[in-house]
Enzyme design. Sequence first.
Site, mmCIF file in Angstrom:
data_model
loop_
_atom_site.group_PDB
_atom_site.id
_atom_site.type_symbol
_atom_site.label_atom_id
_atom_site.label_comp_id
_atom_site.label_asym_id
_atom_site.label_seq_id
_atom_site.Cartn_x
_atom_site.Cartn_y
_atom_site.Cartn_z
ATOM 1 N N GLU A 1 0.871 -1.170 0.000
ATOM 2 C CA GLU A 1 0.000 0.000 0.000
ATOM 3 C C GLU A 1 0.911 1.224 0.000
ATOM 4 O O GLU A 1 1.800 1.325 0.854
ATOM 5 C CB GLU A 1 -0.882 0.000 1.260
ATOM 6 N N ARG B 1 5.238 -12.824 9.560
ATOM 7 C CA ARG B 1 5.919 -11.579 9.229
ATOM 8 C C ARG B 1 7.235 -11.478 9.995
ATOM 9 O O ARG B 1 7.447 -12.154 10.994
ATOM 10 C CB ARG B 1 5.033 -10.373 9.535
ATOM 11 N N LYS C 1 4.014 0.731 9.952
ATOM 12 C CA LYS C 1 4.147 1.932 9.125
ATOM 13 C C LYS C 1 3.591 3.156 9.845
ATOM 14 O O LYS C 1 4.066 4.265 9.651
ATOM 15 C CB LYS C 1 3.421 1.736 7.793
HETATM 16 P P1 ATP Z 1 -0.313 -1.602 6.674
HETATM 17 O O1 ATP Z 1 -1.220 -2.600 5.999
HETATM 18 O O2 ATP Z 1 -0.451 -1.503 8.134
HETATM 19 O O3 ATP Z 1 -0.240 -0.293 5.989
HETATM 20 P P2 ATP Z 1 1.757 -3.396 5.926
HETATM 21 O O4 ATP Z 1 3.043 -3.482 6.645
HETATM 22 O O5 ATP Z 1 0.851 -4.559 5.875
HETATM 23 O O6 ATP Z 1 1.125 -2.144 6.544
HETATM 24 P P3 ATP Z 1 1.631 -3.300 3.078
HETATM 25 O O7 ATP Z 1 2.060 -2.195 2.199
HETATM 26 O O8 ATP Z 1 0.213 -3.685 3.049
HETATM 27 O O9 ATP Z 1 2.072 -2.880 4.496
HETATM 28 O O10 ATP Z 1 2.557 -4.560 2.850
HETATM 29 C C1 ATP Z 1 2.884 -5.043 1.572
HETATM 30 C C2 ATP Z 1 3.259 -6.486 1.656
HETATM 31 O O11 ATP Z 1 4.369 -6.656 2.531
HETATM 32 C C3 ATP Z 1 2.130 -7.324 2.217
HETATM 33 O O12 ATP Z 1 2.000 -8.486 1.420
HETATM 34 C C4 ATP Z 1 2.567 -7.660 3.592
HETATM 35 O O13 ATP Z 1 2.077 -8.917 3.954
HETATM 36 C C5 ATP Z 1 4.078 -7.638 3.489
HETATM 37 N N1 ATP Z 1 4.672 -7.258 4.768
HETATM 38 C C6 ATP Z 1 4.431 -6.142 5.471
HETATM 39 N N2 ATP Z 1 5.098 -6.145 6.633
HETATM 40 C C7 ATP Z 1 5.808 -7.285 6.670
HETATM 41 C C8 ATP Z 1 6.705 -7.881 7.614
HETATM 42 N N3 ATP Z 1 7.008 -7.282 8.766
HETATM 43 N N4 ATP Z 1 7.239 -9.071 7.308
HETATM 44 C C9 ATP Z 1 6.947 -9.679 6.150
HETATM 45 N N5 ATP Z 1 6.112 -9.180 5.223
HETATM 46 C C10 ATP Z 1 5.538 -8.000 5.472
#
Ligand code: ATP
Length: 571
Positions: free
Chosen positions: A47, A272, A282
């Site tokens: 995102e 994760r 984030k």
């Molecule tokens: P949010 O949804 O709270 O904005 P997010 O960390 O999920 O934050 P995204 O941009 O949705 O951010 O993440 C993009 C991809 O990265 C998703 O597929 C998510 O599962 C993966 N991802 C995010 N954080 C992690 C992490 N700490 N470890 C592994 N994969 C992650």
Amino acid sequence: MEKFKLTDHKKSDEESPERRNFVRDIVEEDLKTDKFGGMVHTRFPPEPNGYLHIGHAKSICLNFGLARDYKGLCNLRFDDTNPTKEESEYVESIKLDVRWLGFDWGDREYYASDYFDQLYEFALTLVRKGKAYVCDLTGDEIRQYRGTLTEPGKDSPYRNRSVDENLDLFQRMRKGEFPNGSRTLRAKIDMGSPNINMRDPVLYRILHATHHRTGDAWCIYPMYDWAHGQSDSIEKITHSVCTLEFADHRPLYDWFLDELGIYHSKQIEFARLNLTYTVMSKRRLLLLVEEGLVKGWDDPRMPTISGLRRRGYSPESIRLFADRIGVGRSESTSDVALLEDCVRDDLNRRAPRVMAVHRPVKLVLENYPEGVVEELEAVNNPEDHSAGSRTIPFSKILYIEQDDFRENPPKKYFRLSPGMEVRLRYAYIIKCTEVIKDKATGQILELRCTYDPETRSGSPQSARKVKGTIHWVSAAHAKDAEVRLYDRLFTVENPGGDDWRSFLNPHSFEQVQGCKVEPGLATAKAGERFQFERLGYFCVDEDSAGEKLVFNRTVTLRDTWAKMEKATDKT
Ligand code: ATP
Ligand code: MG
């Protein structure tokens, strides 16, 4: 929560594309059974509401790594369904970071917003099937009606609207006839489901907001769950890999695709990455930036890809880290020391060695001839003979590290002290004869030494051994530099809770001016990485310009924290 310790990992392992994990097992099984026609097609779906961090790197390495190793494809898809929090700046930074990590999405740069028309059509399909309805409950009311983990939800009073009424209202929502928050489109599933995600989830909300790509074309926006699976389906993603918190969403993911009767991707959840001594949400990273607690998204103390890059991490070291931590199904926290070890292992192989003095003290060789400059040969990288050697100027007046001299040395101090000998790296053995101090303050102004001309490094007579070797630069030739020392951003392993900010490490940044570096570094370019002998790995910061040289410390040579912990263990 289990925790990875350094000892769990062999130090000698290289990046190995074939390393097994349960996701690979699933993919291989699907290839064997021809489930997706022999295809592997993944995606990385960020995102664009912030900069990528090291957790995202794990997901990037996994998704792009699967595509690479099974001769498939990996798309980059921006999950841009929330116009109020998303910006093009983030899109650009994400693209840069993924590329920098060494991955390529070809021409498959997609946006969930590209599918807004299609998603709207899908929603109409559900409405026509009687599987979605327009609901007039407010957000708060929807929450109240939803029930809890232990209590079932209640049906919305709007749940039994006719298909025609729903079609009419939904189309008018889209046309902009209703204010923000006044209505939603919800799936009609089961308010009594034990899985809260299945209790008539919201598909669309009304939001009169300008989107960074679609402008004002839309005033209803799809929710994540509605957009995500259908975007996977549109792109014919075979394996939709996401983090564990989406496991409870999988029944919904499957329900949408089944009800629509469209291409069905397989969702697979993995654990994760969590890392000690930092925050990874984030939202919190944004707060650190907005509140000025760090200098920006690319502050070298941040766990962001851009921060790690500026700190001097190489893409190879981050991929090595992703490989060493592996991919599993149970929540765990990795020790940041493991990440630091990866960058050490990588830079040890690749970074040229140079000499730099952080806190200089002047050293005069009394018996060295005035005006003479010797060019001494120095090895660029003992780990890599192909890196060759260079020459460094040596002369009567040098700088050494203040720390490398003690007037009253403790036992086993093998550096310089009055009357004692030490070797100057790549040069001669010297002996300290006199300490010149400021009479008023007692501060050491200058060290007077003699050198032994018979002991030049590399010469046939250089065999004489002394216990200590220290680094130095020639005063007349050295360049001035600023060095920025970084340490962990937080003082505790897991800075959680509402007062997480109170765990910020007040000593995470130290700026050292007046450093002296060997002259060859004058032409170093931003991003170039070096080992400052005995001090650590450093890279040239982008703040360097013209005569001004700025270095960031990437990492110390050894894990100094482990050493300190051991030392405190003993007391
Ligand atoms: P949010 O949804 O709270 O904005 P997010 O960390 O999920 O934050 P995204 O941009 O949705 O951010 O993440 C993009 C991809 O990265 C998703 O597929 C998510 O599962 C993966 N991802 C995010 N954080 C992690 C992490 N700490 N470890 C592994 N994969 C992650
Ligand atoms: Mg997310």
